[in-house]
Design an enzyme around this catalytic site. Structure first.
Site, short mmCIF file in Angstrom:
data_model
loop_
_atom_site.label_atom_id
_atom_site.label_comp_id
_atom_site.label_asym_id
_atom_site.label_seq_id
_atom_site.Cartn_x
_atom_site.Cartn_y
_atom_site.Cartn_z
N THR A 1 82.33 -10.06 21.52
CA THR A 1 82.57 -8.48 22.91
C THR A 1 83.62 -7.88 23.51
O THR A 1 83.27 -6.88 23.38
CB THR A 1 81.57 -8.52 23.97
N LYS A 2 85.10 -8.94 23.07
CA LYS A 2 86.06 -8.65 23.74
C LYS A 2 86.46 -7.16 23.02
O LYS A 2 86.10 -6.62 21.53
CB LYS A 2 87.06 -9.18 24.07
#
Ligand SMILES: *Cc1c(COP(=O)(O)O)cnc(C)c1O
Length: 386
Positions: free
Chosen positions: A183-184
Site C-alpha cells: 500500500t505504500k
C-alpha cells in the site's frame, strides 16, 4: 449514487512491472543480485543519499538501522504513539525500551514539546514518522537529538518522495528507512530500504541483511567471487530479491507521476470539502513537499450525529472504502499491559483516534473515482450533520 465500489487502496502495477518480473524469472537469478544493486543505487540517487541498503521489509530496514547504531538493552528509543506497530516493535527486537510520545493535531506528526519532555540521559535514538507523508520538523528534532547526544532514524515508510525545506527525505538524518509494502507510495510487494551517508554504517547494515556474512551471494556464486564466506556478526535474513527489485525499478521511474497524481487528488478533496464545517482537511505546510501517502480527514464530532466508525460504515454504503491510520500504540493491549499506559497519557492521539478517517488516495483512481468519494463524503455529512 454510483454503483461502482471505490476500494480504499489498489496498487498501481502495470504491464511494465509484470514484464520486469518475467524477465527476472527467465534470467535464472532470483534472489539478491544485479537488480537489487541497481535499485539501491538509483534509489540512493533519487533521495540524495550516498548509500542505500535494500531489505525485504520496511520493518527490517528499521531493525538494522537501530542495530547498526548499537541500540541495546537499557537504551531508550523515542517513538510516536501515532504510528504503525513496526516503528516500536523493532526497539523490542534489540531489548531496548520504546518511549512513546503524543502527536500534534494538525499534521499528526510527533509533538515537539512532548518529545522534549520525553528525552532522558538514556535516549539513544529518536524515530520520527513522517505521518501520512508530511515531513516532521526535522531541524528542531535534529537539534533536540544533538543536545542529548542521541541519533535520529527516520521512519519514512509514508514519505517517498517527500522533502523538508529543500532537502529530500532520505538524506537528512543518520539513517532513513522506507517501506515498499503493497500500500505504500512505491511498492515491491514487500520490501524496504535504509539510506545513509555513512559508508561504514551502510556496509554493516548490508552485512546484517544476509546473516552477518561479509560477501553477498552475488559475489560468492559469480566468476567475480568465490565459495569463501565469513560470518562476522549474528545477522538476519533480510535481503531483498531481484524479483522485488525489478518491480521497484519500474515503480521508481513512475514515482514522479504517482506523486503528481496523489497531490492532485488531495487538492481536489481539499477544494471539495472546504465548505464542510463537519470535517477538517489535511494540510501541507509551505516548507515541505508532502508525499500524500494518506489523506486523513478529522471529523468534528460535535457537528455530527454519528461516530467515526459509523461514518466509515456510511461511506461503505455509498460504495467507498475508508480506513483508520492508526490505532495509537498506547491503546493496544500489549502497550497498556507492559507500560501501564492510559488513554489520557497521550490526550491528542487518544482524541484524534476517535475522529480520523483515511480516504482513498492512489494513482490508479480516475476522476470518476475521486468524484465518487467526494459525493459519498458530502452525502454522509449532509445526512448526519447536527
Ligand atoms: C508500513 C509501515 C512500516 C513497516 O513497513 P513494512 O514494509 O510493512 O515492514 C513502518 N512504519 C510505518 C509508519 C508504516 O506505515
Amino acid at each position: 449514487m454510483s454503483g461502482k465500489w471505490v476500494p480504499f487502496h489498489a496498487p498501481s502495477i502495470g504491464e511494465e512491472e509484470i514484464a520486469a518480473v518475467s524477465q527476472v524469472l527467465r534470467s535464472g537469478w532470483l534472489t539478491s543480485g544485479s537488480k537489487v544493486k541497481e535499485f539501491e543505487s538509483l534509489f540512493a540517487e533519487q533521495v540524495g543519499a550516498k548509500h542505500a541498503v535494500a531489505t525485504n521489509s520496511g520493518t527490517a530496514a528499521l531493525h538494522i538501522a537501530l542495530e547498526a547504531l548499537g541500540v541495546k538493552e537499557g537504551d531508550e528509543v523515542i517513538v510516536p504513539t501515532m504510528t504503525f506497530a513496526a516503528t516500536a516493535e523493532v526497539v523490542h527486537y534489540l531489548r531496548a525500551t520504546p518511549v512513546l510520545v503524543d502527536c500534534e493535531p494538525v499534521t499528526l506528526n510527533l509533538d515537539l514539546n512532548a518529545l522534549d519532555r520525553a528525552m532522558t540521559r538514556r535516549t539513544k535514538v529518536i524515530m520520527p514518522v513522517h505521518f501520512g507523508g508530511h515531513p516532521c520538523e526535522m531541524d528542531r528534532i535534529q537539534r533536540l537529538a544533538e543536545s542529548h547526544h542521541a541519533t535520529v532514524v527516520e521512519d519514512a515508510a509514508h514519505a517517498f518522495p517527500a522533502c523538508y525545506r529543500d532537502r529530500q527525505v532520505g538524506h537528512i538524518s543518520e539513517v532513513t528507512c522506507f517501506s515498499f509494502y503493497a500500500t505504500k507510495p512505491l511498492t515491491t510487494g514487500e520490501g524496504g530500504m535504509a539510506t545513509t551517508d555513512n559508508a561504514e554504517r551502510a556496509e554493516h547494515m548490508r552485512c546484517m541483511t544476509l546473516h552477518g556474512i561479509t560477501k553477498d551471494a552475488w559475489n560468492r556464486y559469480t566468476a567475480a567471487g568465490s565459495w569463501f564466506y565469513e560470518i562476522q556478526f549474528p545477522g538476519y535474513k533480510y535481503n531483498m530479491t531481484d524479483i522485488a527489485a525489478a518491480i521497484g525499478l519500474v515503480q521508481l521511474q513512475r514515482s514522479g507521476q504517482f506523486l503528481q497524481s496523489r497531490t492532485q487528488i488531495a487538492a481536489m478533496y481539499n477544494e471539495a470539502f472546504a465548505d464542510l464545517a463537519e470535517l477538517q482537511c489535511p494540510i501541507a505546510e509551505p516548507h515541505v513537499g508532502h508525499a500524500w501517502h494518506l489523506y486523513i480527514i478529522q471529523l468534528q464530532l460535535n457537528r455530527l450525529r454519528i461516530s467515526r466508525n459509523q461514518f466509515i460504515e456510511a461511506l461503505k454504503k455509498e460504495h467507498v472504502g475508508a480506513s483508520v491510520h492508526f490505532i495509537p500504540l498506547h491503546l493496544h493491549p500489549y502497550y497498556r499491559k507492559t507500560f501501564g499506559y492510559r488513554p489520557e497519557d497521550f490526550p491528542q492521539a487518544t482524541a484524534l483516534f476517535d475522529r480520523i478517517v483515511s480516504l482513498p488516495i492512489y494513482p490508479s483512481m480516475d476522476e470518476e473515482d475521486v468524484a465518487a468519494v467526494i459525493r459519498a463524503v458530502r452525502t454522509v455529512v449532509a445526512q448526519w450533520r447536527r
